[in-house]
Design a protein around this motif. Structure first.
Motif, PDB file in Angstrom:
ATOM      1  N   GLY A  40       0.812  -1.209   0.000  1.00 34.44           N
ATOM      2  CA  GLY A  40       0.000   0.000   0.000  1.00 34.44           C
ATOM      3  C   GLY A  40       0.844   1.256   0.000  1.00 34.44           C
ATOM      4  O   GLY A  40       0.504   2.254  -0.643  1.00 34.44           O
ATOM      5  N   GLU A  41       1.975   1.223   0.721  1.00 35.76           N
ATOM      6  CA  GLU A  41       2.851   2.388   0.779  1.00 35.76           C
ATOM      7  C   GLU A  41       3.485   2.657  -0.586  1.00 35.76           C
ATOM      8  O   GLU A  41       3.592   3.809  -1.017  1.00 35.76           O
ATOM      9  CB  GLU A  41       3.935   2.162   1.827  1.00 35.76           C
ATOM     10  N   ALA A  42       3.914   1.601  -1.257  1.00 33.57           N
ATOM     11  CA  ALA A  42       4.536   1.767  -2.576  1.00 33.57           C
ATOM     12  C   ALA A  42       3.552   2.386  -3.570  1.00 33.57           C
ATOM     13  O   ALA A  42       3.932   3.213  -4.405  1.00 33.57           O
ATOM     14  CB  ALA A  42       5.038   0.419  -3.089  1.00 33.57           C
ATOM     15  N   LYS A  43       2.274   1.980  -3.493  1.00 34.70           N
ATOM     16  CA  LYS A  43       1.258   2.585  -4.349  1.00 34.70           C
ATOM     17  C   LYS A  43       1.126   4.077  -4.063  1.00 34.70           C
ATOM     18  O   LYS A  43       0.931   4.881  -4.972  1.00 34.70           O
ATOM     19  CB  LYS A  43      -0.087   1.894  -4.132  1.00 34.70           C
ATOM     20  N   SER A  44       1.240   4.444  -2.786  1.00 36.09           N
ATOM     21  CA  SER A  44       1.125   5.845  -2.406  1.00 36.09           C
ATOM     22  C   SER A  44       2.273   6.667  -2.978  1.00 36.09           C
ATOM     23  O   SER A  44       2.067   7.774  -3.489  1.00 36.09           O
ATOM     24  CB  SER A  44       1.121   5.964  -0.873  1.00 36.09           C
ATOM     25  N   THR A 277      -6.679  -2.514   2.198  1.00 39.08           N
ATOM     26  CA  THR A 277      -7.149  -1.871   0.978  1.00 39.08           C
ATOM     27  C   THR A 277      -6.544  -2.528  -0.249  1.00 39.08           C
ATOM     28  O   THR A 277      -7.242  -2.815  -1.238  1.00 39.08           O
ATOM     29  CB  THR A 277      -6.805  -0.369   0.990  1.00 39.08           C
ATOM     30  N   ALA A 278      -5.229  -2.782  -0.178  1.00 33.90           N
ATOM     31  CA  ALA A 278      -4.545  -3.422  -1.305  1.00 33.90           C
ATOM     32  C   ALA A 278      -5.089  -4.830  -1.575  1.00 33.90           C
ATOM     33  O   ALA A 278      -5.051  -5.311  -2.711  1.00 33.90           O
ATOM     34  CB  ALA A 278      -3.045  -3.481  -1.038  1.00 33.90           C
ATOM     35  N   ALA A 279      -5.628  -5.473  -0.523  1.00 40.00           N
ATOM     36  CA  ALA A 279      -6.195  -6.812  -0.662  1.00 40.00           C
ATOM     37  C   ALA A 279      -7.657  -6.777  -1.108  1.00 40.00           C
ATOM     38  O   ALA A 279      -8.305  -7.825  -1.213  1.00 40.00           O
ATOM     39  CB  ALA A 279      -6.076  -7.572   0.654  1.00 40.00           C
ATOM     40  N   GLY A 280      -8.178  -5.574  -1.352  1.00 40.66           N
ATOM     41  CA  GLY A 280      -9.547  -5.443  -1.824  1.00 40.66           C
ATOM     42  C   GLY A 280     -10.599  -5.587  -0.733  1.00 40.66           C
ATOM     43  O   GLY A 280     -11.766  -5.861  -1.034  1.00 40.66           O
ATOM     44  N   PRO A 334      -4.942  18.994  -2.549  1.00 36.75           N
ATOM     45  CA  PRO A 334      -5.994  17.992  -2.325  1.00 36.75           C
ATOM     46  C   PRO A 334      -5.889  16.775  -3.227  1.00 36.75           C
ATOM     47  O   PRO A 334      -6.117  15.651  -2.794  1.00 36.75           O
ATOM     48  CB  PRO A 334      -7.283  18.786  -2.600  1.00 36.75           C
ATOM     49  N   GLU A 335      -5.509  16.979  -4.495  1.00 36.29           N
ATOM     50  CA  GLU A 335      -5.401  15.860  -5.438  1.00 36.29           C
ATOM     51  C   GLU A 335      -4.510  14.754  -4.867  1.00 36.29           C
ATOM     52  O   GLU A 335      -4.866  13.565  -4.874  1.00 36.29           O
ATOM     53  CB  GLU A 335      -4.829  16.351  -6.761  1.00 36.29           C
ATOM     54  N   PHE A 336      -3.347  15.154  -4.388  1.00 33.52           N
ATOM     55  CA  PHE A 336      -2.405  14.179  -3.836  1.00 33.52           C
ATOM     56  C   PHE A 336      -2.854  13.688  -2.469  1.00 33.52           C
ATOM     57  O   PHE A 336      -2.770  12.499  -2.162  1.00 33.52           O
ATOM     58  CB  PHE A 336      -1.012  14.795  -3.736  1.00 33.52           C
ATOM     59  N   GLN A 337      -3.319  14.592  -1.632  1.00 35.08           N
ATOM     60  CA  GLN A 337      -3.731  14.224  -0.275  1.00 35.08           C
ATOM     61  C   GLN A 337      -4.821  13.151  -0.284  1.00 35.08           C
ATOM     62  O   GLN A 337      -4.778  12.207   0.509  1.00 35.08           O
ATOM     63  CB  GLN A 337      -4.223  15.462   0.475  1.00 35.08           C
ATOM     64  N   TYR A 338      -5.767  13.277  -1.175  1.00 31.09           N
ATOM     65  CA  TYR A 338      -6.841  12.274  -1.257  1.00 31.09           C
ATOM     66  C   TYR A 338      -6.292  10.902  -1.634  1.00 31.09           C
ATOM     67  O   TYR A 338      -6.486   9.914  -0.926  1.00 31.09           O
ATOM     68  CB  TYR A 338      -7.894  12.701  -2.281  1.00 31.09           C
ATOM     69  N   VAL A 339      -5.603  10.835  -2.754  1.00 28.07           N
ATOM     70  CA  VAL A 339      -5.175   9.541  -3.275  1.00 28.07           C
ATOM     71  C   VAL A 339      -4.105   8.918  -2.399  1.00 28.07           C
ATOM     72  O   VAL A 339      -4.146   7.722  -2.088  1.00 28.07           O
ATOM     73  CB  VAL A 339      -4.677   9.684  -4.732  1.00 28.07           C
ATOM     74  N   PHE A 340      -3.135   9.717  -1.983  1.00 30.46           N
ATOM     75  CA  PHE A 340      -2.046   9.208  -1.150  1.00 30.46           C
ATOM     76  C   PHE A 340      -2.573   8.588   0.137  1.00 30.46           C
ATOM     77  O   PHE A 340      -2.216   7.467   0.509  1.00 30.46           O
ATOM     78  CB  PHE A 340      -1.078  10.347  -0.830  1.00 30.46           C
ATOM     79  N   GLN A 342      -5.669   7.671   0.909  1.00 30.15           N
ATOM     80  CA  GLN A 342      -6.554   6.522   0.684  1.00 30.15           C
ATOM     81  C   GLN A 342      -5.732   5.252   0.487  1.00 30.15           C
ATOM     82  O   GLN A 342      -6.088   4.185   0.976  1.00 30.15           O
ATOM     83  CB  GLN A 342      -7.452   6.781  -0.530  1.00 30.15           C
ATOM     84  N   ASN A 343      -4.620   5.361  -0.205  1.00 35.30           N
ATOM     85  CA  ASN A 343      -3.752   4.210  -0.416  1.00 35.30           C
ATOM     86  C   ASN A 343      -2.986   3.826   0.852  1.00 35.30           C
ATOM     87  O   ASN A 343      -2.778   2.649   1.130  1.00 35.30           O
ATOM     88  CB  ASN A 343      -2.737   4.496  -1.533  1.00 35.30           C
ATOM     89  N   LYS A 344      -2.562   4.819   1.605  1.00 33.79           N
ATOM     90  CA  LYS A 344      -1.637   4.571   2.710  1.00 33.79           C
ATOM     91  C   LYS A 344      -2.334   4.221   4.028  1.00 33.79           C
ATOM     92  O   LYS A 344      -1.721   3.699   4.946  1.00 33.79           O
ATOM     93  CB  LYS A 344      -0.715   5.773   2.908  1.00 33.79           C
ATOM     94  N   GLY A 345      -3.620   4.534   4.132  1.00 32.76           N
ATOM     95  CA  GLY A 345      -4.344   4.223   5.353  1.00 32.76           C
ATOM     96  C   GLY A 345      -4.415   5.368   6.333  1.00 32.76           C
ATOM     97  O   GLY A 345      -5.115   5.293   7.342  1.00 32.76           O
ATOM     98  N   SER A 346      -3.709   6.446   6.058  1.00 34.15           N
ATOM     99  CA  SER A 346      -3.650   7.604   6.937  1.00 34.15           C
ATOM    100  C   SER A 346      -4.765   8.588   6.598  1.00 34.15           C
ATOM    101  O   SER A 346      -5.616   8.323   5.759  1.00 34.15           O
ATOM    102  CB  SER A 346      -2.281   8.271   6.799  1.00 34.15           C
ATOM    103  N   ILE A 347      -4.748   9.749   7.259  1.00 30.93           N
ATOM    104  CA  ILE A 347      -5.729  10.789   6.950  1.00 30.93           C
ATOM    105  C   ILE A 347      -5.002  12.026   6.441  1.00 30.93           C
ATOM    106  O   ILE A 347      -3.822  12.236   6.743  1.00 30.93           O
ATOM    107  CB  ILE A 347      -6.613  11.146   8.169  1.00 30.93           C
ATOM    108  N   PRO A 348      -5.680  12.864   5.661  1.00 22.60           N
ATOM    109  CA  PRO A 348      -5.041  14.072   5.146  1.00 22.60           C
ATOM    110  C   PRO A 348      -4.590  14.988   6.272  1.00 22.60           C
ATOM    111  O   PRO A 348      -5.214  15.059   7.336  1.00 22.60           O
ATOM    112  CB  PRO A 348      -6.143  14.726   4.307  1.00 22.60           C
ATOM    113  N   VAL A 349      -3.523  15.714   6.011  1.00 20.77           N
ATOM    114  CA  VAL A 349      -3.013  16.654   7.005  1.00 20.77           C
ATOM    115  C   VAL A 349      -3.660  18.029   6.846  1.00 20.77           C
ATOM    116  O   VAL A 349      -3.582  18.872   7.736  1.00 20.77           O
ATOM    117  CB  VAL A 349      -1.471  16.739   6.895  1.00 20.77           C
TER     118      VAL A 349
END
Length: 426
Positions: A40-44, A277-280, A334-340, A342-349
């Motif tokens: 998941g981190e690599a996807k981010s 998330t990566a496991a669906g 926002p573009e990056f914050q959303y996708v990053f 969502q992939n990483k499991g964290s919340i936007p800063v």
């Protein structure tokens, strides 16, 4: 993003060339040392790479796996000492100040001012991104540490009918899971993972105030008091529920055991969600998340950030400065914050960002962060470099690991050992 904000990212060449042609023709490069290497981190990271490349710059990836970031820090120190630092590196909390004191970081105030970072970020976060009053790092997310992840299907098979909200309920769930033949708590026997559990127990038993006294004030009475004995006693009890085959296992391999139904629970920060998330898998049905039992109302956190290094003479070009500034700008859009996130499991800063795109665990996390911020119960993680230096963190790691490995160790003596180990670093 306002065109003026994009222009601010390349202010050094704005008077000469328009942004688009400058980026395309100069091919400025940004090299990032980081340890986002799980699935998941690599996807981010790939999201960030693609945006930077779309803007016309070259991304040079410096991923270093292992050790919860320790291996990456070794590489970074070697690079810095040899006079060949990367453009940016994943660094947290007080370590940003340490690198700043060495005179190795560079200001990104122009980007910060153009994009109103002081109002965009929570105060606790923005303060930690500055050295000597100047922004030298950009935060990319907020991770919550005091989470418990659960597989509802496994719990049901074991006869666990309620998600645990107290330590006693956690122990009871562990007993049922073990009796049913499951691993109760997936856990890799690495120093940072051991200390993650210790930190969560401390927050549960001592609260945010006790946490602050222990790992920000480093108050001797708190470190050696009766509550610290209770924390080590709870750690010993909880140890009986940990994966017996987890010695030396990376965290994501242990997360997979919960995902695959071999284990019922895992005590881990919310990067664990990236593996689900990566496991669906879907939050609320395939898996559940609750604050670590007893720590409700408090919020232990770490912030991933990219600190910006002064370039070596052969890399100190206007094009590379533009690439670095583009990295800083993109990280808080926002573009990056959303996708990053969502992939990483964290919340936007970013404060107040719409969370409707996120799953129920992330929404709960964002709500709990805001509540804890108002209540004064935010707890910057010791285990993840937000409240102490690496030296103090390492001392705590050693004490906790030695305790975990010595079944005859007396919990009542561990507070004194902890204090002595911390003092030895000062």
């Amino acid at each position: 993003m306002n065109p003026m904000n994009r222009l601010a990212a390349v202010v050094s060449l704005a008077a000469v060339l328009p942004f688009g042609s400058q980026a395309a023709e100069s091919q400025g490069a940004v090299e990032v040392v980081h340890y986002w290497t799980s699935g998941g981190e690599a996807k981010s990271v790939d999201v960030l790479k693609k945006i930077i490349e779309k803007d016309g710059f070259v991304w040079r990836d410096g991923a270093v796996a292992g050790g919860g970031g320790a291996a990456a820090m070794t590489v970074l120190k070697t690079r810095a000492v040899s006079g060949n630092p990367p453009s940016a590196a994943q660094i947290k909390g007080p370590d940003i100040q340490e690198w700043g004191r060495l005179g190795l970081l560079t200001s990104i105030d122009e980007v910060a001012k153009a994009n109103d970072w002081d109002n965009l970020l929570p105060r606790q976060v923005s303060d930690s991104m500055k050295y000597d009053g100047h922004y030298v790092a950009v935060p990319v997310n907020i991770h919550r540490i005091n989470w418990l992840w659960l597989n509802p299907q496994v719990l049901k098979k074991a006869g666990v009918t309620e998600l645990p909200t107290t330590l006693e309920q956690l122990y009871a769930a562990g007993d049922k899971l073990k009796a049913a033949g499951f691993i109760a708590i997936a856990h890799g026997g690495q120093a940072w993972q051991d200390t993650t559990i210790f930190e969560n127990l401390l927050l549960s038993i001592m609260g945010a105030d006790g946490f602050r006294k222990s790992f920000i004030d480093m108050d001797p009475a708190t470190l050696t008091g009766a509550q610290m004995t209770a924390v080590f006693s709870a750690l010993r009890r909880l140890q009986a529920y940990l994966d017996p085959d987890g010695s030396g296992q990376d965290w994501n391999l242990e997360t997979a055991k919960v995902i695959n139904g071999k284990a019922g629970m895992q005590i881990m920060g919310d990067w664990a969600k990236s593996e689900w998330t990566a496991a669906g898998k879907t939050a609320g049905s395939d898996y559940a998340c609750v604050p670590f039992p007893g720590s409700q109302g408090a919020y232990s956190y770490t912030v991933d950030s990219l600190a910006m290094f002064k370039p070596s003479s052969n890399n100190d070009t206007p094009a590379n400065t533009a690439a670095r500034n583009d990295l800083a700008r993109v990280a808080l859009e926002p573009e990056f914050q959303y996708v990053f996130n969502q992939n990483k499991g964290s919340i936007p800063v970013i404060k107040g960002l719409d969370m409707s795109r996120f799953d129920s665990c992330a929404q709960a996390s964002a709500k709990d962060f805001a509540t804890a911020e108002q209540a004064g119960t935010l707890a910057p993680s010791m285990a993840f470099n937000m409240s102490t230096s690496q030296a103090v963190q390492g001392a705590v790691f050693d004490v906790v690991t030695q305790f975990m490995n010595d079944r005859n160790a007396d919990p009542s003596q561990e507070g004194a050992r902890l204090l002595a180990a911390i003092k030895a670093t000062q």
